[in-house]
Design an enzyme around this catalytic site. Structure first.
Site, PDB file in Angstrom:
ATOM      1  N   ARG A  31     -17.963 -57.714   1.211  1.00 42.28           N
ATOM      2  CA  ARG A  31     -19.360 -58.004   1.604  1.00 42.28           C
ATOM      3  C   ARG A  31     -19.783 -59.367   1.051  1.00 42.28           C
ATOM      4  O   ARG A  31     -20.453 -60.143   1.744  1.00 42.28           O
ATOM      5  CB  ARG A  31     -20.311 -56.920   1.075  1.00 42.28           C
ATOM      6  CG  ARG A  31     -19.975 -55.529   1.599  1.00 42.28           C
ATOM      7  CD  ARG A  31     -21.048 -54.930   2.511  1.00 42.28           C
ATOM      8  NE  ARG A  31     -20.459 -53.828   3.267  1.00 42.28           N
ATOM      9  CZ  ARG A  31     -20.642 -52.536   3.008  1.00 42.28           C
ATOM     10  NH1 ARG A  31     -21.447 -52.167   2.040  1.00 42.28           N
ATOM     11  NH2 ARG A  31     -20.057 -51.629   3.746  1.00 42.28           N
ATOM     12  N   GLU A 175     -22.044 -35.917   0.179  1.00 42.66           N
ATOM     13  CA  GLU A 175     -22.090 -36.802   1.362  1.00 42.66           C
ATOM     14  C   GLU A 175     -20.923 -36.558   2.318  1.00 42.66           C
ATOM     15  O   GLU A 175     -19.839 -37.112   2.143  1.00 42.66           O
ATOM     16  CB  GLU A 175     -22.082 -38.273   0.904  1.00 42.66           C
ATOM     17  CG  GLU A 175     -22.155 -39.247   2.084  1.00 42.66           C
ATOM     18  CD  GLU A 175     -22.230 -40.720   1.672  1.00 42.66           C
ATOM     19  OE1 GLU A 175     -22.147 -41.028   0.464  1.00 42.66           O
ATOM     20  OE2 GLU A 175     -22.348 -41.561   2.580  1.00 42.66           O
ATOM     21  N   LYS A 217     -26.406 -35.546   1.725  1.00 38.12           N
ATOM     22  CA  LYS A 217     -26.492 -36.897   2.307  1.00 38.12           C
ATOM     23  C   LYS A 217     -25.633 -36.965   3.562  1.00 38.12           C
ATOM     24  O   LYS A 217     -24.464 -37.342   3.523  1.00 38.12           O
ATOM     25  CB  LYS A 217     -26.019 -37.928   1.262  1.00 38.12           C
ATOM     26  CG  LYS A 217     -25.994 -39.350   1.781  1.00 38.12           C
ATOM     27  CD  LYS A 217     -25.849 -40.359   0.647  1.00 38.12           C
ATOM     28  CE  LYS A 217     -25.659 -41.759   1.182  1.00 38.12           C
ATOM     29  NZ  LYS A 217     -25.817 -42.779   0.149  1.00 38.12           N
ATOM     30  N   SER A 259     -26.969 -44.621   6.254  1.00 42.65           N
ATOM     31  CA  SER A 259     -27.301 -45.377   7.470  1.00 42.65           C
ATOM     32  C   SER A 259     -26.070 -45.577   8.357  1.00 42.65           C
ATOM     33  O   SER A 259     -26.223 -45.743   9.574  1.00 42.65           O
ATOM     34  CB  SER A 259     -27.969 -46.712   7.134  1.00 42.65           C
ATOM     35  OG  SER A 259     -27.153 -47.534   6.338  1.00 42.65           O
ATOM     36  N   GLY A 261     -24.002 -47.813   9.323  1.00 44.65           N
ATOM     37  CA  GLY A 261     -23.702 -48.951  10.194  1.00 44.65           C
ATOM     38  C   GLY A 261     -24.756 -49.147  11.282  1.00 44.65           C
ATOM     39  O   GLY A 261     -24.645 -50.061  12.100  1.00 44.65           O
ATOM     40  N   SER A 287     -31.031 -42.495   1.975  1.00 43.95           N
ATOM     41  CA  SER A 287     -30.164 -42.957   0.890  1.00 43.95           C
ATOM     42  C   SER A 287     -29.268 -44.020   1.506  1.00 43.95           C
ATOM     43  O   SER A 287     -28.048 -43.878   1.567  1.00 43.95           O
ATOM     44  CB  SER A 287     -29.343 -41.816   0.300  1.00 43.95           C
ATOM     45  OG  SER A 287     -28.487 -42.357  -0.707  1.00 43.95           O
ATOM     46  N   ARG A 290     -26.229 -50.197   3.430  1.00 51.15           N
ATOM     47  CA  ARG A 290     -26.377 -51.406   4.254  1.00 51.15           C
ATOM     48  C   ARG A 290     -27.765 -51.579   4.843  1.00 51.15           C
ATOM     49  O   ARG A 290     -28.283 -52.693   4.907  1.00 51.15           O
ATOM     50  CB  ARG A 290     -25.325 -51.388   5.368  1.00 51.15           C
ATOM     51  CG  ARG A 290     -23.933 -51.669   4.857  1.00 51.15           C
ATOM     52  CD  ARG A 290     -22.879 -51.245   5.844  1.00 51.15           C
ATOM     53  NE  ARG A 290     -22.735 -49.780   5.911  1.00 51.15           N
ATOM     54  CZ  ARG A 290     -21.898 -49.135   6.704  1.00 51.15           C
ATOM     55  NH1 ARG A 290     -21.140 -49.820   7.524  1.00 51.15           N
ATOM     56  NH2 ARG A 290     -21.809 -47.828   6.681  1.00 51.15           N
TER      57      ARG A 290
HETATM   58  P1  13P Z   1     -24.636 -46.823   4.340  1.00 49.20           P
HETATM   59  O1  13P Z   1     -26.123 -46.481   4.380  1.00 49.20           O
HETATM   60  O2  13P Z   1     -24.376 -48.293   4.365  1.00 49.20           O
HETATM   61  O3  13P Z   1     -23.853 -46.028   5.316  1.00 49.20           O
HETATM   62  O4  13P Z   1     -24.141 -46.402   2.896  1.00 49.20           O
HETATM   63  C1  13P Z   1     -24.517 -45.217   2.359  1.00 49.20           C
HETATM   64  C2  13P Z   1     -23.494 -44.771   1.405  1.00 49.20           C
HETATM   65  O5  13P Z   1     -23.801 -44.429   0.290  1.00 49.20           O
HETATM   66  C3  13P Z   1     -22.079 -44.720   1.842  1.00 49.20           C
HETATM   67  O6  13P Z   1     -21.333 -43.987   0.942  1.00 49.20           O
END
Ligand code: 13P
Length: 325
Positions: A31, A175, A217, A259, A261, A287, A290
């Site tokens: 990044r 997640e 998540k 999010s 992407g 949460s 990006r």
């Molecule tokens: P993104 O919102 O960028 O998908 O990241 C969230 C995250 O914690 C990925 O593990």
């Protein structure tokens, strides 16, 4: 109320959400390089300092997920990151998985690793000030994917992680991410997300995780990014909420979306539209990684002269997401 339940509730309530700043060294390096910044320890540290010292972040951010390297670094004023966050009223969190690795016997699929030694690492993270943790599993959608093997291997690991965290005093953010890559439809994403979440909560129950001391998540239910037929914001929001109603026990305090992407504005619009999908048993919050920090990184580009503008770019996204709730 147990302290785990209290922390879980604090993370998802009062219109606040969790910021994911826990990119692995490899991901953070790419990044940084993508905006012309050399990938050094110091630049990774400086970028994380930019994030956590953004003025008034506490108004919209309840917790920040850190990576292991950041947890061991210090701000310019000599405080550790967890110390600085706690002083601001923001919970310090830690990503404890060690990444998604190819799953044996399942071409194109991955299983997230990191259970070995986790009990000891949890104890260390607690002693360094962390109050919650994160573990991310990924599921690819393809003609025959995800396989049952991949789903079961990943939900097993997620459930054991959740149990170890709760035993050691960290709130687990659980997640399971169904990826947006591909040309699949909204309906196919819903079908896969439903299977994954059902299987996850069965496994969490088997491992006796406390639903009221965790945060889920998940991905939002959206069409694959190459799908020619993209649903409206309202359709994706309603489908997401319907899928969660079918699969997530009401005792879970909150659902904090990744999010995945989506562009930052779209992710915020989806979050806002979901708040109008009727009364829900859990808080619905963000949460994002990006979608919160992307614009700030683009603005900063490693130039100290852009520091404040980058912090303003982060503030704009954080405030917009809090408002969407
Ligand atoms: P993104 O919102 O960028 O998908 O990241 C969230 C995250 O914690 C990925 O593990």
């Amino acid at each position: 109320m147990s302290s785990l339940t209290e922390v879980a509730n604090t993370l998802v309530s009062n219109r606040r959400g969790v910021l994911a700043a826990d990119e692995s060294i490899g991901t953070m390096s790419s990044r940084l390089e993508s905006v012309g910044v050399e990938a050094t320890d110091e630049n990774r540290r400086a970028y994380r300092e930019l994030i956590v010292t953004t003025p008034d972040l506490v108004d919209s951010i309840s917790g920040i997920i850190l990576a292991d390297d950041t947890l061991r670094q210090k701000l310019s004023d000599g405080r550790t990151f967890p110390e600085a966050l706690a002083a601001m009223g923001i919970h310090p969190g830690i990503k404890v998985d060690t990444g998604a690795k190819p799953l044996a016997g399942a071409p194109g699929e991955k299983v997230t690793e990191g259970l070995d030694g986790l009990r000891e690492r949890v104890a260390e993270y607690v002693s360094r000030g962390a109050t919650f943790a994160k573990w991310r599993a990924v599921f690819n959608i393809g003609d025959d994917l995800p396989s049952e093997r991949a789903v079961r291997a990943n939900v097993h690991a997620l459930a054991r992680y959740a149990g170890l965290c709760q035993e050691g005093g960290l709130v687990p953010i659980v997640e399971p991410e169904v990826l947006m890559d591909g040309s699949h439809s909204l309906a196919r994403c819903q079908q896969v997300t439903r299977v994954v979440l059902r299987s996850l909560f069965d496994e969490l129950a088997l491992m006796q995780a406390d639903f009221d001391g965790m945060v889920l998540k998940p991905n939002m239910v959206v069409a694959g990014k190459d799908c020619p037929e993209q649903p409206s914001v309202d359709e994706a929001a309603q489908t997401t909420v319907d899928t969660l109603r079918e699969t997530v026990p009401p005792s879970v305090p909150g659902i904090a979306f990744l999010s995945g992407g989506q562009n930052p504005e779209t992710a915020t619009r989806h979050l806002g539209a979901m708040q109008n999908c009727g009364s829900l048993p859990w808080e619905l919050t963000y949460s994002f990684g990006r979608a919160l920090v992307g614009p700030a990184l683009e603005t900063w580009r490693g130039n100290p002269a852009n520091w404040e503008a980058a912090q303003r770019a982060l503030s704009v996204r954080a405030v917009a997401n809090a408002a969407a709730r």
